[in-house]
Design a protein around this motif. Sequence first.
Motif, PDB file in Angstrom:
ATOM      1  N   ARG A   1      60.463  10.388  -1.701  1.00 53.09           N
ATOM      2  CA  ARG A   1      62.079  10.382  -1.425  1.00 53.09           C
ATOM      3  C   ARG A   1      62.596  10.023  -0.134  1.00 53.09           C
ATOM      4  O   ARG A   1      63.608   9.241  -0.283  1.00 53.09           O
ATOM      5  N   THR A   2      62.205  10.333   0.914  1.00 58.13           N
ATOM      6  CA  THR A   2      62.495   9.987   2.100  1.00 58.13           C
ATOM      7  C   THR A   2      62.354   8.406   2.312  1.00 58.13           C
ATOM      8  O   THR A   2      63.203   7.973   2.838  1.00 58.13           O
ATOM      9  N   ILE A   3      61.348   8.000   1.980  1.00 60.73           N
ATOM     10  CA  ILE A   3      60.930   6.489   2.207  1.00 60.73           C
ATOM     11  C   ILE A   3      61.813   5.520   1.159  1.00 60.73           C
ATOM     12  O   ILE A   3      62.417   4.748   1.739  1.00 60.73           O
ATOM     13  N   VAL A   4      62.064   5.992   0.135  1.00 61.22           N
ATOM     14  CA  VAL A   4      62.891   5.244  -0.716  1.00 61.22           C
ATOM     15  C   VAL A   4      64.246   5.254  -0.222  1.00 61.22           C
ATOM     16  O   VAL A   4      64.929   4.127  -0.440  1.00 61.22           O
ATOM     17  N   GLY A   5      64.937   6.425  -0.207  1.00 54.62           N
ATOM     18  CA  GLY A   5      66.096   6.277   0.345  1.00 54.62           C
ATOM     19  C   GLY A   5      66.453   5.926   1.546  1.00 54.62           C
ATOM     20  O   GLY A   5      67.306   4.742   1.734  1.00 54.62           O
ATOM     21  N   GLY A   6      65.501   5.792   2.589  1.00 58.93           N
ATOM     22  CA  GLY A   6      65.617   4.907   3.780  1.00 58.93           C
ATOM     23  C   GLY A   6      65.599   3.529   3.486  1.00 58.93           C
ATOM     24  O   GLY A   6      66.321   2.902   4.204  1.00 58.93           O
ATOM     25  N   LEU A   7      64.759   3.024   2.864  1.00 57.56           N
ATOM     26  CA  LEU A   7      64.609   1.459   2.697  1.00 57.56           C
ATOM     27  C   LEU A   7      65.673   0.932   1.886  1.00 57.56           C
ATOM     28  O   LEU A   7      66.059  -0.052   2.162  1.00 57.56           O
ATOM     29  N   LEU A   8      66.325   2.044   1.184  1.00 60.03           N
ATOM     30  CA  LEU A   8      67.511   1.472   0.218  1.00 60.03           C
ATOM     31  C   LEU A   8      68.732   1.127   1.166  1.00 60.03           C
ATOM     32  O   LEU A   8      69.404   0.153   1.190  1.00 60.03           O
ATOM     33  N   ALA A   9      68.761   2.296   2.000  1.00 59.91           N
ATOM     34  CA  ALA A   9      69.794   2.174   2.950  1.00 59.91           C
ATOM     35  C   ALA A   9      69.777   0.955   3.890  1.00 59.91           C
ATOM     36  O   ALA A   9      70.680   0.091   4.175  1.00 59.91           O
ATOM     37  N   ILE A  10      68.535   0.499   4.326  1.00 62.38           N
ATOM     38  CA  ILE A  10      68.293  -0.746   5.350  1.00 62.38           C
ATOM     39  C   ILE A  10      68.551  -1.919   4.404  1.00 62.38           C
ATOM     40  O   ILE A  10      69.099  -2.799   5.104  1.00 62.38           O
ATOM     41  N   VAL A  11      67.940  -2.004   3.317  1.00 60.17           N
ATOM     42  CA  VAL A  11      68.243  -3.198   2.559  1.00 60.17           C
ATOM     43  C   VAL A  11      69.762  -3.558   2.146  1.00 60.17           C
ATOM     44  O   VAL A  11      70.125  -4.793   2.488  1.00 60.17           O
TER      45      VAL A  11
ATOM     46  N   ALA B   1      57.712   6.061   9.910  1.00 59.12           N
ATOM     47  CA  ALA B   1      58.392   7.433  10.473  1.00 59.12           C
ATOM     48  C   ALA B   1      58.803   8.282   9.271  1.00 59.12           C
ATOM     49  O   ALA B   1      58.723   9.327   9.671  1.00 59.12           O
ATOM     50  N   LEU B   2      59.514   7.832   8.409  1.00 60.51           N
ATOM     51  CA  LEU B   2      59.740   8.566   7.136  1.00 60.51           C
ATOM     52  C   LEU B   2      58.684   9.195   6.669  1.00 60.51           C
ATOM     53  O   LEU B   2      58.680  10.390   5.894  1.00 60.51           O
ATOM     54  N   ALA B   3      57.547   8.370   6.480  1.00 65.88           N
ATOM     55  CA  ALA B   3      56.302   9.185   5.929  1.00 65.88           C
ATOM     56  C   ALA B   3      55.988  10.454   6.836  1.00 65.88           C
ATOM     57  O   ALA B   3      55.528  11.609   6.132  1.00 65.88           O
ATOM     58  N   LEU B   4      55.976  10.175   7.809  1.00 59.02           N
ATOM     59  CA  LEU B   4      55.468  11.400   8.750  1.00 59.02           C
ATOM     60  C   LEU B   4      56.558  12.516   8.466  1.00 59.02           C
ATOM     61  O   LEU B   4      56.151  13.610   8.566  1.00 59.02           O
ATOM     62  N   LEU B   5      57.822  12.367   8.563  1.00 57.89           N
ATOM     63  CA  LEU B   5      58.977  13.094   8.453  1.00 57.89           C
ATOM     64  C   LEU B   5      58.717  13.916   7.217  1.00 57.89           C
ATOM     65  O   LEU B   5      58.863  15.224   7.166  1.00 57.89           O
ATOM     66  N   GLY B   6      58.616  12.909   6.131  1.00 52.04           N
ATOM     67  CA  GLY B   6      58.295  13.681   4.748  1.00 52.04           C
ATOM     68  C   GLY B   6      57.179  14.564   4.854  1.00 52.04           C
ATOM     69  O   GLY B   6      57.535  15.733   4.008  1.00 52.04           O
ATOM     70  N   MET B   7      56.124  14.174   5.420  1.00 54.42           N
ATOM     71  CA  MET B   7      54.888  15.124   5.334  1.00 54.42           C
ATOM     72  C   MET B   7      55.341  16.533   6.283  1.00 54.42           C
ATOM     73  O   MET B   7      54.895  17.524   5.716  1.00 54.42           O
ATOM     74  N   VAL B   8      55.794  16.240   7.252  1.00 50.87           N
ATOM     75  CA  VAL B   8      56.209  17.531   8.100  1.00 50.87           C
ATOM     76  C   VAL B   8      57.107  18.492   7.337  1.00 50.87           C
ATOM     77  O   VAL B   8      57.059  19.622   7.416  1.00 50.87           O
ATOM     78  N   SER B   9      58.146  17.987   6.699  1.00 52.24           N
ATOM     79  CA  SER B   9      59.051  18.650   6.049  1.00 52.24           C
ATOM     80  C   SER B   9      58.646  19.272   4.785  1.00 52.24           C
ATOM     81  O   SER B   9      58.869  20.411   4.626  1.00 52.24           O
TER      82      SER B   9
END
Length: 256
Positions: A232-242, A210-218
């Motif tokens: 950037r969006t993937i790393v930030g999201g995964l960091l928050a989840i971990v 989902a974040l990859a798709l959103l990053g490409m769209v943005s």
Amino acid sequence: MASAAPSPTVGTPAPAAADTARTPRDHGQERTSRSEQVNRLRAGVLGANDGIVSVAGLAVGVAGATADIRWLLIAGLAALVAGALSMAMGEYVSVSTQRDTDRALITRTRAELAADPAAEHDHLVEALTETGIPEEVVESVATSLERHDALAAHTRFRHDVEDDAVVSPWGAAAASLVSFSLGGIVPLIAILAAPPLLRLPVTMAAVVAALALLGMVSARLGQADAGRATARTIVGGLLAIVVTYGIGAALGVAVG
């Protein structure tokens, strides 16, 4: 003897240019529409990103503390509803504040023009000079702009505000509400549908997609580098989840 070709009729009106010419009102409506679209797209991208990360973070954090799917459902739905409403309200307040500020500036500029037009003219000349207009023509340019629409000239070139482009906060609020909900549904469905042992990897995979798709769209909307925005969006999201999963697991062990 061949007859002469008929001469053009004197006084025949040419095709009306007014039918295709664009009026200042048309340009103003175009600026307003463009501002509304940009504002909604910005709010939509931000809302979707927050929906994905915040709902996934909370749901994974709860999953780290308990395997009871009822608590996951309650926590996920609570995060989805509260987050969507919070995003919409925050966007509404933010855009409303900006709109009120712009309108107050327009009102103040109108009053200043009525009170001391000569001084305001000098300010406009200074502002136009700073944009790079040569000094030998800047005076005539300022006079021409004021003759056409003094208020618009002063608000646009001195304050970077256009009356036609003051956007409504409702569009941004609606975009945030819908985008947060759509973004938050992705990790919520993933964590509820996955088996207990696979909840974390399945949810993380769904979040990454989902974040990859959103990053490409943005990136496409902003005409930026897609790879950098997506990473950037993937790393930030995964960091928050971990981080939230670790906190949930620690609390689950402590409470248990």
